[in-house]
Design an enzyme around this catalytic site. Structure first.
Site, PDB file in Angstrom:
ATOM      1  N   GLY A 135      43.970  38.743  41.941  1.00 11.56           N
ATOM      2  CA  GLY A 135      42.923  39.301  42.525  1.00 11.56           C
ATOM      3  C   GLY A 135      43.136  40.740  43.240  1.00 11.56           C
ATOM      4  O   GLY A 135      44.155  41.096  43.573  1.00 11.56           O
ATOM      5  N   GLN A 151      41.375  47.031  49.538  1.00 15.53           N
ATOM      6  CA  GLN A 151      42.951  47.354  49.591  1.00 15.53           C
ATOM      7  C   GLN A 151      43.429  48.429  49.166  1.00 15.53           C
ATOM      8  O   GLN A 151      44.503  48.812  49.230  1.00 15.53           O
ATOM      9  CB  GLN A 151      43.565  45.929  48.706  1.00 15.53           C
ATOM     10  CG  GLN A 151      43.459  44.332  49.194  1.00 15.53           C
ATOM     11  CD  GLN A 151      43.772  43.399  48.481  1.00 15.53           C
ATOM     12  OE1 GLN A 151      43.151  43.225  47.604  1.00 15.53           O
ATOM     13  NE2 GLN A 151      44.924  43.057  48.668  1.00 15.53           N
ATOM     14  N   CYS A 169      49.328  37.743  49.339  1.00 11.66           N
ATOM     15  CA  CYS A 169      48.342  38.910  49.445  1.00 11.66           C
ATOM     16  C   CYS A 169      49.132  40.157  48.931  1.00 11.66           C
ATOM     17  O   CYS A 169      50.301  40.377  49.724  1.00 11.66           O
ATOM     18  CB  CYS A 169      47.719  39.023  50.805  1.00 11.66           C
ATOM     19  SG  CYS A 169      46.498  40.601  50.830  1.00 11.66           S
ATOM     20  N   LEU A 170      48.678  40.947  48.139  1.00 15.21           N
ATOM     21  CA  LEU A 170      49.373  42.092  47.661  1.00 15.21           C
ATOM     22  C   LEU A 170      49.491  43.150  48.714  1.00 15.21           C
ATOM     23  O   LEU A 170      50.263  44.114  48.796  1.00 15.21           O
ATOM     24  CB  LEU A 170      48.552  42.740  46.550  1.00 15.21           C
ATOM     25  CG  LEU A 170      48.477  41.968  45.280  1.00 15.21           C
ATOM     26  CD1 LEU A 170      47.510  42.657  44.211  1.00 15.21           C
ATOM     27  CD2 LEU A 170      49.965  41.771  44.639  1.00 15.21           C
ATOM     28  N   HIS A 223      39.297  34.277  49.501  1.00 18.11           N
ATOM     29  CA  HIS A 223      40.451  35.362  49.979  1.00 18.11           C
ATOM     30  C   HIS A 223      39.978  36.833  49.627  1.00 18.11           C
ATOM     31  O   HIS A 223      40.100  37.489  50.572  1.00 18.11           O
ATOM     32  CB  HIS A 223      41.839  35.070  49.000  1.00 18.11           C
ATOM     33  CG  HIS A 223      42.879  36.017  49.389  1.00 18.11           C
ATOM     34  ND1 HIS A 223      43.888  35.648  50.059  1.00 18.11           N
ATOM     35  CD2 HIS A 223      43.034  37.325  49.103  1.00 18.11           C
ATOM     36  CE1 HIS A 223      44.820  36.649  50.290  1.00 18.11           C
ATOM     37  NE2 HIS A 223      44.172  37.675  49.546  1.00 18.11           N
ATOM     38  N   GLU A 224      39.366  37.161  48.383  1.00 14.07           N
ATOM     39  CA  GLU A 224      38.828  38.420  48.203  1.00 14.07           C
ATOM     40  C   GLU A 224      37.604  38.814  48.790  1.00 14.07           C
ATOM     41  O   GLU A 224      37.733  39.863  49.221  1.00 14.07           O
ATOM     42  CB  GLU A 224      38.703  38.687  46.618  1.00 14.07           C
ATOM     43  CG  GLU A 224      39.866  38.513  45.740  1.00 14.07           C
ATOM     44  CD  GLU A 224      40.983  39.141  46.028  1.00 14.07           C
ATOM     45  OE1 GLU A 224      41.116  40.252  46.593  1.00 14.07           O
ATOM     46  OE2 GLU A 224      42.200  38.644  45.971  1.00 14.07           O
ATOM     47  N   HIS A 266      38.563  39.863  52.382  1.00  8.84           N
ATOM     48  CA  HIS A 266      39.063  41.314  52.191  1.00  8.84           C
ATOM     49  C   HIS A 266      37.644  42.405  52.637  1.00  8.84           C
ATOM     50  O   HIS A 266      37.643  43.277  53.194  1.00  8.84           O
ATOM     51  CB  HIS A 266      39.430  41.891  50.914  1.00  8.84           C
ATOM     52  CG  HIS A 266      41.086  41.400  50.917  1.00  8.84           C
ATOM     53  ND1 HIS A 266      42.042  41.957  51.957  1.00  8.84           N
ATOM     54  CD2 HIS A 266      41.643  40.779  50.007  1.00  8.84           C
ATOM     55  CE1 HIS A 266      43.185  41.711  51.585  1.00  8.84           C
ATOM     56  NE2 HIS A 266      43.043  40.817  50.650  1.00  8.84           N
TER      57      HIS A 266
END
Ligand code: K1U
Ligand code: ZN
Length: 168
Positions: free
Chosen positions: A46, A51, A92-93, A134-135, A138
């Site tokens: 994702g 981000q 997480c990226l 999660h997204e 963000h």
């Protein structure tokens, strides 16, 4: 298409609240393509616009094994959340190399616009449900480490700041 640069925790821009997208136009189509390329290149499942320092309500996801089922969520809203919770390790990226347990709902229902600007409803469970939550965090300016203890958050911050200094 272009690879975009991903913000790294504890960058303050990760805490900005995203604004709704008012027109699904060429700019958004290009942004979607670039975000998908960036997510696949980073081996993520994702990516939220936050981000890549774009503070608009856009998320891309692909939880398929074959990496060929992209999901685009524009202005997503959770309309239903199941009562059951599960604690699983998340990554997480924007928080490279850190994985830790977060409790999430096992099932959610989401409405959003798709890449054509059409309304869609998604009933998600398992990894997709977790990834959507999660997204969407963000987009609210929340990073998964904020669910961890202050002690762990402090350690993660120190580790990543040190790693970023060493990279320069
Ligand atoms: O938001 C992101 O940075 C993407 C993130 C999404 C995510 C992973 C795990 C649980 C919830 C949300 C990632 O893709 S981290 C990358 C990763 O290594 C991973 C891939 C598949 C499953 C679990 C982690
Ligand atoms: Zn993330």
């Amino acid at each position: 298409m272009a690879l975009l640069s991903i913000l790294c925790y504890p960058d303050a821009r990760l805490h900005k609240v995203a604004k709704p997208i008012t027109a699904v136009d060429e700019r958004i189509q290009t942004l979607i393509d670039d975000m998908l390329e960036t997510m696949y290149n980073a081996n993520g499942i994702g990516l939220a616009a936050t981000q890549i320092d774009v503070h608009e309500r856009l998320v891309v996801i692909d939880v398929s094994e074959e990496r060929n089922q992209p999901l685009v969520l524009i202005n997503p809203e959770i309309t239903w959340m199941g009562d059951e919770r599960v604690k699983g390790d998340e990554g997480c990226l924007s928080v490279p190399g850190i994985y830790d347990g977060v409790e999430r709902a096992t099932a959610v229902k989401v409405t959003a616009l798709d890449r054509q600007g059409q309304s869609q409803t998604i009933e998600a469970e398992g990894l997709l449900a977790i990834c959507i939550q999660h997204e969407m965090d963000h987009l609210k300016g929340k990073v998964f480490v904020e669910y961890l203890s202050p002690l762990k958050q402090g350690r993660i911050k120190t580790k990543l700041v040190k790693a970023q200094k060493a990279e320069r």
